[in-house]
Design a protein around this motif. Structure first.
Motif, mmCIF file in Angstrom:
data_model
loop_
_atom_site.group_PDB
_atom_site.id
_atom_site.type_symbol
_atom_site.label_atom_id
_atom_site.label_comp_id
_atom_site.label_asym_id
_atom_site.label_seq_id
_atom_site.Cartn_x
_atom_site.Cartn_y
_atom_site.Cartn_z
ATOM 1 N N TYR A 127 11.809 0.638 8.329
ATOM 2 C CA TYR A 127 10.658 1.177 7.607
ATOM 3 C C TYR A 127 11.158 2.207 6.599
ATOM 4 N N CYS A 130 8.070 7.231 2.180
ATOM 5 C CA CYS A 130 7.971 7.396 0.725
ATOM 6 C C CYS A 130 7.281 8.701 0.381
ATOM 7 N N LEU A 151 3.212 6.402 -4.861
ATOM 8 C CA LEU A 151 3.309 5.691 -3.581
ATOM 9 C C LEU A 151 2.905 4.229 -3.748
ATOM 10 N N ALA A 152 1.810 3.990 -4.454
ATOM 11 C CA ALA A 152 1.348 2.620 -4.695
ATOM 12 C C ALA A 152 2.364 1.842 -5.528
ATOM 13 N N ARG A 155 5.143 0.888 -3.273
ATOM 14 C CA ARG A 155 4.653 -0.155 -2.359
ATOM 15 C C ARG A 155 4.819 -1.541 -2.979
ATOM 16 N N ALA A 156 4.591 -1.637 -4.286
ATOM 17 C CA ALA A 156 4.697 -2.922 -4.972
ATOM 18 C C ALA A 156 6.132 -3.428 -5.030
ATOM 19 N N MET A 162 5.806 0.953 5.444
ATOM 20 C CA MET A 162 5.937 2.201 4.705
ATOM 21 C C MET A 162 5.042 3.269 5.303
ATOM 22 N N GLY A 164 3.673 7.177 4.191
ATOM 23 C CA GLY A 164 3.636 8.218 3.175
ATOM 24 C C GLY A 164 3.872 9.570 3.806
ATOM 25 N N ALA A 179 -3.390 3.037 -0.618
ATOM 26 C CA ALA A 179 -2.290 2.774 -1.549
ATOM 27 C C ALA A 179 -1.306 1.760 -0.991
ATOM 28 N N GLY A 180 -1.485 1.376 0.273
ATOM 29 C CA GLY A 180 -0.659 0.323 0.845
ATOM 30 C C GLY A 180 0.253 0.747 1.967
ATOM 31 N N ALA A 181 0.252 2.028 2.317
ATOM 32 C CA ALA A 181 1.118 2.483 3.404
ATOM 33 C C ALA A 181 0.558 2.061 4.756
ATOM 34 N N GLU A 182 1.451 1.793 5.680
ATOM 35 C CA GLU A 182 1.034 1.477 7.046
ATOM 36 C C GLU A 182 0.699 2.722 7.842
#
Length: 212
Positions: A127, A130, A151-152, A155-156, A162, A164, A179-182
């Motif tokens: 993992y 970020c 962060l986003a 993520r891309a 991930m 944050g 933003a896509g973090a787990e």
């Protein structure tokens, strides 16, 4: 294959912020509120003292199935049987950490920029952390804040799970997840909270709600 882990609410300990309440009591209260993974971070502690802290935390966390991650110190993680290690850009190479800790260890790596991503071998990594998403006073060597937009953006470009990190409070948690973090990693939001369990419950509820 590494053991399974849940990044949802990731506690990073701070020796200054936990001193009054005590490290074990702080972590115990945080876990009662829903923390899913704990990183022991104490850059000033010598090897033996850090190992004693880690063993005490393992005694608390292992029966609950919550992984203990040791910051930076692969040797201490190996010595006490911690579930993993979190590495910075200037720490031991992830491949070397994997060779020492074995295939089941959880290995995290801090990444804050595309340049750091390009310079990193993510093959042995499980993992990424970020950030810093916001300015933080708990880590003097953290880079500049990247914001939720940064962060986003990362993520891309990163397929790994991930989390944050960096100056995050309850009001930031939903944006980090969107933003896509787990998961959301926090230090002072729990370690400095008057009621650690209540603060953890609030954070976990926000994270779970943002996922839905």
């Amino acid at each position: 294959m590494p053991r399974r882990f849940d990044l949802s609410l990731y506690l990073v300990t701070d020796p200054g912020l936990t001193e009054a309440r005590g490290l074990i009591e702080t972590v115990e209260q945080a876990v009662a509120g829903g923390v899913t993974i704990v990183q022991l971070r104490d850059p000033q502690a010598k090897g033996r003292a850090l190992a004693e802290q880690a063993r005490a935390l393992l005694g608390l966390l292992a029966p609950k199935g919550i992984p203990l991650i040791v910051n930076d110190r692969v040797d201490v993680a190996a010595a006490v049987g911690a579930q993993g290690v979190h590495l910075g850009q200037d720490d031991i190479d992830p491949a070397a950490a994997r060779a020492i800790l074995g295939p089941q260890a959880i290995i995290g790596l801090s990444i804050g920029t595309l340049e750091e991503l390009a310079a990193s071998d993510l093959g042995p990594v499980d993992y990424v952390g970020c950030g810093p998403v916001k300015a933080t006073g708990t880590k003097s060597d953290a880079g500049g804040a990247i914001g939720v937009e940064g962060l986003a953006f990362l993520r891309a470009h990163i397929a790994l799970p991930m989390v944050g990190i960096g100056g995050l409070k309850a009001e930031d948690a939903a944006d980090v997840i969107r933003a896509g973090a787990e998961g959301v990693a926090v230090v002072s939001a729990l370690c400095a909270a008057p009621d650690v369990t209540a603060a953890a419950r609030e954070l976990k509820a926000i994270i779970d709600g943002a996922r839905r």
